[in-house]
Design an enzyme around this catalytic site. Structure first.
Site, short mmCIF file in Angstrom:
data_model
loop_
_atom_site.label_atom_id
_atom_site.label_comp_id
_atom_site.label_asym_id
_atom_site.label_seq_id
_atom_site.Cartn_x
_atom_site.Cartn_y
_atom_site.Cartn_z
N ASP A 1 0.86 -1.18 0.00
CA ASP A 1 0.00 0.00 0.00
C ASP A 1 0.90 1.24 0.00
O ASP A 1 2.06 1.19 0.42
CB ASP A 1 -0.93 0.01 1.22
CG ASP A 1 -0.19 -0.01 2.55
OD1 ASP A 1 0.74 -0.83 2.70
OD2 ASP A 1 -0.53 0.78 3.45
N GLU B 1 0.03 -0.80 5.82
CA GLU B 1 1.10 -0.26 6.64
C GLU B 1 0.98 1.25 6.79
O GLU B 1 1.29 1.80 7.83
CB GLU B 1 2.47 -0.62 6.02
CG GLU B 1 3.67 -0.40 6.94
CD GLU B 1 4.18 1.04 6.99
OE1 GLU B 1 4.87 1.39 7.95
OE2 GLU B 1 3.89 1.82 6.06
ZN ZN Z 1 6.77 1.90 4.35
#
Ligand code: ZN
Length: 464
Positions: free
Chosen positions: A89, A152
């Site tokens: 992501d 994340e």
């Molecule tokens: Zn990262």
């Protein structure tokens, strides 16, 4: 066995670059509106996750998708598990790019695009590291998993979910920060100090506001105050701004004086890199000697935080050689007719006794009618320098680069902290500009190849 890891990477360079570019071209930004069970973070992120798992399948690895939250690509066999943790992501691209942020354009030896260095390039480098080991048919006595997170940049729901249902690796690394090795990460805590006696008196301070995020130094503060001699106060304020070399304004509307003050924003992990607009404005307003709760509120901020980002006056100061000093960022200040709060982002060294510190703080502010409202807390993360993981990574790094593999610490949190015994290992080389989350993010192609060779040998040495 003598393997030229760099040659093995060179042989696969075209495919590595093509796969990296294709991954960057998938706009994998969190979709808050996503409500699909299979794609909990939205279609873009799901597509990027599937892209990686497909690469794994096509190369003959075992793969698994954990409900769209995360996935893994596995090789080797044995009791123990080595983990490599990356994410696909990305943060939104933002403005001001000179290339298409999802174009993966190659210019002067660099691949440009959102996620190039954080963390698509490094994740792909780790995948190719595994691929080289597999294609060379090297025997492994442990299993290796490339764990691919999909959240994340937001809330880490990926690793939370993953480790609820999947095995925790014996040890591992996250290619999601800097080379050589980050083995110490401070504890991070967000808290609000809540002033309980607010609303009992008619306050000359009508409103005070600074900052919106715990982990940023506020760059703007505003206040509205009823004063007896507005012209005098405005004159003094101008002088204060001159002395502190800050910008701001004070205007009288016939009733109150409205103040603004512009500071300098910075990341909360080192408040001294910024100028806290809220603290500077509070410091000026204490000279007005306001009565009641307002006066106490401003005096508290000035006494404990003005020119003190280390908690000295609060008696919280502490420092160790692994991680440096405890820091306190005053990220939010709010005062209104019925509420007064100061929001802190506290980062403390790995050897600090947090519970004792918190007790001390609570005791000392209780008599002032202030209580602590703990918002979030992540304990420090530390892997001892003697740990075989670190020994191995240091040997590999030095053998391939010829440089000493210095152990680094950070006040920020890296992805490695979601592993029990994990360190951050690359992929940004020392001296390279930090471009994560910025416009014109890129990964240097030579660095990508170097990182791939490092990951290949590191994985092999850890799992052989
Ligand atoms: Zn990262």
């Amino acid at each position: 066995m003598n393997i030229s890891w760099k040659n093995e990477v060179e042989k696969r360079k075209d495919a590595l670059l093509k796969d990296t570019c294709n991954l960057i071209m998938i706009k994998s930004v969190l979709d808050d509106q996503a409500n699909s069970v299979a794609a909990p973070f939205g279609e873009g992120i799901n597509q990027a996750l599937e892209f990686m798992l497909d690469l794994g399948n096509n190369s003959g690895f075992e793969t698994k998708n954990i409900e769209g939250y995360a996935g893994h690509i596995q090789c080797g066999s044995g009791e123990e598990l080595i983990g490599v943790l990356g994410h696909i992501d990305v943060v939104p691209e933002g403005d001001g790019w000179s290339t298409d942020p999802y174009g993966a354009e190659i210019l002067e030896g660099k691949i440009y695009g959102r996620g190039a260095i954080d963390d698509k390039g490094p994740t792909m480098a780790a995948f190719y590291g595994m691929k080289i080991i597999k294609e060379l048919g090297l025997p492994l006595s442990k299993r290796v998993r490339l764990i691919i997170g999909a959240d994340e940049e937001s809330q880490w729901r990926c690793v939370d979910r993953y480790f609820q249902v999947e095995e925790m690796p014996t040890m591992g690394f996250a290619p999601d920060a800097d080379f050589p090795i980050i083995n110490a990460e401070k504890g991070i805590c967000d808290m609000e100090l809540v002033f309980q006696n607010i609303g009992n008196d008619i306050s000359p301070l009508k409103a005070f506001q600074a900052g919106r995020r715990f982990n940023m130094v506020p760059d703007l503060a505003t206040a509205t105050v009823k004063v007896d001699q507005p012209e005098e106060v405005i004159k003094n304020y101008k002088q204060y701004l001159d002395e502190t070399k800050l910008h701001g304004e004070a205007t009288y509307n016939g009733d109150d004086v409205s103040f603004t003050l512009e500071g300098l924003s910075a990341h909360g992990m080192e408040p001294d890199k910024g100028k806290n607009a809220g603290i500077f404005l509070a410091n000026f307003l204490t000279t007005l000697n306001l009565k009641g709760n307002a006066g106490e509120f401003l005096a508290f901020i000035t006494k404990y935080f003005y020119k003190d980002s280390r908690g000295r006056t609060l008696g919280l100061n502490y420092e160790d050689k692994q991680t440096g000093p405890l820091t306190i960022n005053v990220g939010k200040i709010n005062f209104s007719s019925d509420s007064a709060r100061v929001g802190l982002n506290l980062r403390y060294p790995v050897t600090y006794d947090f519970d004792k510190g918190l007790n001390h703080l609570e005791e000392m502010i209780r008599e002032k009618g202030i209580v602590v409202d703990l918002k979030t807390h992540a304990r420090p993360h530390y892997v001892n320098a003697e740990h075989p993981l670190i020994q191995t990574l240091q040997e590999v790094y030095t053998r391939q680069t010829g440089e000493t593999a210095t152990l680094l610490s950070t006040g920020g949190g890296t992805y490695a902290r979601s592993l029990n015994a994990g360190v951050a290992f690359g992929a940004l080389f020392p001296g390279r500009p930090e471009l994560a989350h910025q416009k014109d993010e890129y990964i240097d192609i030579e660095d990508l190849l170097k990182a791939t060779a490092l990951y290949a040998e590191a994985i092999y040495e850890l799992a052989k």
